[in-house]
Design an enzyme around this catalytic site. Structure first.
Site, PDB file in Angstrom:
ATOM      1  N   TYR A 123      -1.673  -0.738  10.409  1.00  0.00           N
ATOM      2  CA  TYR A 123      -1.850  -1.136   9.000  1.00  0.00           C
ATOM      3  C   TYR A 123      -0.582  -0.816   8.210  1.00  0.00           C
ATOM      4  CZ  TYR A 123      -3.786  -1.258   4.241  1.00  0.00           C
ATOM      5  OH  TYR A 123      -4.027  -1.538   2.917  1.00  0.00           O
TER       6      TYR A 123
ATOM      7  N   SER B 125       0.867  -1.193   0.000  1.00  0.00           N
ATOM      8  CA  SER B 125       0.000   0.000   0.000  1.00  0.00           C
ATOM      9  C   SER B 125       0.894   1.231   0.000  1.00  0.00           C
ATOM     10  CB  SER B 125      -0.852  -0.012   1.279  1.00  0.00           C
ATOM     11  OG  SER B 125      -1.444   1.255   1.495  1.00  0.00           O
TER      12      SER B 125
HETATM   13  P1  NDP Z   1     -11.515  -5.918  -0.275  1.00  0.00           P
HETATM   14  O1  NDP Z   1     -11.993  -5.814   1.118  1.00  0.00           O
HETATM   15  O2  NDP Z   1     -12.469  -5.744  -1.382  1.00  0.00           O
HETATM   16  O3  NDP Z   1     -10.727  -7.287  -0.488  1.00  0.00           O
HETATM   17  C1  NDP Z   1     -10.022  -7.915   0.551  1.00  0.00           C
HETATM   18  C2  NDP Z   1      -9.949  -9.384   0.232  1.00  0.00           C
HETATM   19  O4  NDP Z   1      -9.171 -10.050   1.236  1.00  0.00           O
HETATM   20  C3  NDP Z   1     -11.305 -10.035   0.187  1.00  0.00           C
HETATM   21  O5  NDP Z   1     -11.358 -10.885  -0.935  1.00  0.00           O
HETATM   22  C4  NDP Z   1     -11.356 -10.852   1.474  1.00  0.00           C
HETATM   23  O6  NDP Z   1     -12.149 -11.996   1.230  1.00  0.00           O
HETATM   24  C5  NDP Z   1      -9.898 -11.215   1.625  1.00  0.00           C
HETATM   25  N1  NDP Z   1      -9.514 -11.594   2.987  1.00  0.00           N
HETATM   26  C6  NDP Z   1      -9.591 -10.858   4.107  1.00  0.00           C
HETATM   27  N2  NDP Z   1      -9.176 -11.586   5.168  1.00  0.00           N
HETATM   28  C7  NDP Z   1      -8.840 -12.804   4.681  1.00  0.00           C
HETATM   29  C8  NDP Z   1      -8.342 -13.996   5.283  1.00  0.00           C
HETATM   30  N3  NDP Z   1      -8.105 -14.104   6.606  1.00  0.00           N
HETATM   31  N4  NDP Z   1      -8.115 -15.063   4.488  1.00  0.00           N
HETATM   32  C9  NDP Z   1      -8.355 -14.989   3.165  1.00  0.00           C
HETATM   33  N5  NDP Z   1      -8.810 -13.905   2.543  1.00  0.00           N
HETATM   34  C10 NDP Z   1      -9.057 -12.814   3.305  1.00  0.00           C
HETATM   35  O7  NDP Z   1     -10.343  -4.821  -0.396  1.00  0.00           O
HETATM   36  P2  NDP Z   1      -9.188  -4.583  -1.496  1.00  0.00           P
HETATM   37  O8  NDP Z   1      -9.466  -5.278  -2.744  1.00  0.00           O
HETATM   38  O9  NDP Z   1      -8.961  -3.131  -1.497  1.00  0.00           O
HETATM   39  O10 NDP Z   1      -7.939  -5.246  -0.763  1.00  0.00           O
HETATM   40  C11 NDP Z   1      -6.973  -6.033  -1.414  1.00  0.00           C
HETATM   41  C12 NDP Z   1      -5.592  -5.639  -0.921  1.00  0.00           C
HETATM   42  O11 NDP Z   1      -5.307  -4.309  -1.352  1.00  0.00           O
HETATM   43  C13 NDP Z   1      -5.428  -5.631   0.591  1.00  0.00           C
HETATM   44  O12 NDP Z   1      -4.191  -6.221   0.913  1.00  0.00           O
HETATM   45  C14 NDP Z   1      -5.394  -4.145   0.933  1.00  0.00           C
HETATM   46  O13 NDP Z   1      -4.682  -3.891   2.105  1.00  0.00           O
HETATM   47  C15 NDP Z   1      -4.695  -3.607  -0.294  1.00  0.00           C
HETATM   48  N6  NDP Z   1      -4.834  -2.179  -0.556  1.00  0.00           N
HETATM   49  C16 NDP Z   1      -6.072  -1.638  -0.837  1.00  0.00           C
HETATM   50  C17 NDP Z   1      -6.188  -0.297  -1.068  1.00  0.00           C
HETATM   51  C18 NDP Z   1      -7.513   0.344  -1.293  1.00  0.00           C
HETATM   52  O14 NDP Z   1      -7.589   1.601  -1.289  1.00  0.00           O
HETATM   53  N7  NDP Z   1      -8.591  -0.399  -1.515  1.00  0.00           N
HETATM   54  C19 NDP Z   1      -5.006   0.599  -1.089  1.00  0.00           C
HETATM   55  C20 NDP Z   1      -3.772  -0.082  -0.825  1.00  0.00           C
HETATM   56  C21 NDP Z   1      -3.694  -1.412  -0.584  1.00  0.00           C
HETATM   57  P3  NDP Z   1     -13.023 -12.795   2.312  1.00  0.00           P
HETATM   58  O15 NDP Z   1     -13.641 -11.787   3.229  1.00  0.00           O
HETATM   59  O16 NDP Z   1     -14.012 -13.512   1.438  1.00  0.00           O
HETATM   60  O17 NDP Z   1     -12.070 -13.718   2.979  1.00  0.00           O
END
Ligand code: NDP
Length: 247
Positions: free
Chosen positions: A154, A141
């Protein structure tokens, strides 16, 4: 070898960046193994990809459990015969001020955002080392590059994976194992990430900010596609992706 024909394991594939990336890579001929906890979402996304002529399979995974991440990688081998890329993308961002001392959330972020990524690296490392080829892509990030108020823990998790990824790249180069690494530093991307912020003031501030600045997760999908698509002797080690209007 381009995106077409590659087998890509994606964690956090049930929404946001992971979902967008799975769909784009599959449209370009990759075989994608989707992992996350919500099975209904994984089923729907995989089904949509397959109906549209792509190739996708899924398996539920909690990335904090090493054996489940290993099983996800094994499932990709069973379904598609090989593994070429892992996209360690699952993550959570329950931001809050340090003074709120929300230690349960701190620990969850450490488990998902750091240990989850390490579990992904561990699951593919023996395979990639033996086959002398592989690509590890991880979503850090901009909070892994700079300090942001509300992002004490975070950001710490995202700085941590930056280090693990870059050292993996350097060691692979020294060891001659041809493992590429790509670390992504996205800024505000419109996904479900803000839905799980427990601290009310932080949630409200971030939602307002994203309303003004957030862009589609397709932006990150295109970057992942570009990194994979490079010739095998080219490793794009880092990408920082901002909305054009975010300072
Ligand atoms: P979402 O919340 O849409 O996606 C997060 C994903 O992580 C979901 O598919 C969720 O699926 C999965 N997840 C969470 N916990 C677990 C777990 N314990 N085991 C397996 N899967 C898990 O957010 P984003 O798409 O934004 O996030 C994706 C990545 O991007 C993250 O690492 C986030 O930190 C990073 N990021 C996002 C930014 C933003 O502005 N959106 C900016 C910078 C980085 P489920 O709940 O079904 O398990």
């Amino acid at each position: 070898m381009a995106v077409k024909g590659k087998v890509v394991v994606i964690t956090g594939a049930s929404s946001g960046i992971g979902e967008a990336t799975a769909k784009l890579l599959a449209a370009n001929g990759a075989m994608v193994m989707l992992g996350a906890r919500r099975e209904d979402r994984l089923y729907k996304i995989a089904n949509e990809i397959n109906v549209n002529g792509g190739r996708a399979d899924y398996r539920t995974v909690d990335v904090t459990k090493p054996e489940e991440v290993e099983a996800l990688v094994k499932a990709a081998q069973d379904s598609f015969g090989q593994v070429d890329v892992i996209f360690n993308n699952a993550g959570i961002m329950p931001n809050s001020p340090m003074s709120a001392v929300r230690t349960d959330e701190w620990n969850k972020m450490i488990d998902v955002n750091i240990k989850g990524v390490l579990n992904g690296i561990a699951a593919v490392m023996p395979i990639f080392t033996a086959q002398k080829h592989g690509h590890i892509i991880t979503t850090s990030s901009v909070a892994g590059l700079k300090n942001y108020v509300g992002s004490g823990v975070y950001g710490a998790t995202k700085f941590a994976v930056k280090n693990a990824m870059e050292v993996t790249r350097m060691e692979s180069a020294n060891e001659g194992t041809n493992i590429r690494t790509t670390t992504l530093y996205p800024a505000a991307i419109n996904t479900e990430l803000l839905d799980h912020i427990g601290d009310e003031q932080t949630a409200s501030n971030m939602k307002n900010f994203y309303k003004q600045h957030g862009i589609s997760p397709d932006a990150i999908a295109r970057v992942v596609n570009f990194a994979i698509d490079q010739p095998e002797d080219v490793d794009i080690s880092e990408f920082t992706i901002y909305p054009t209007n975010q300072a």
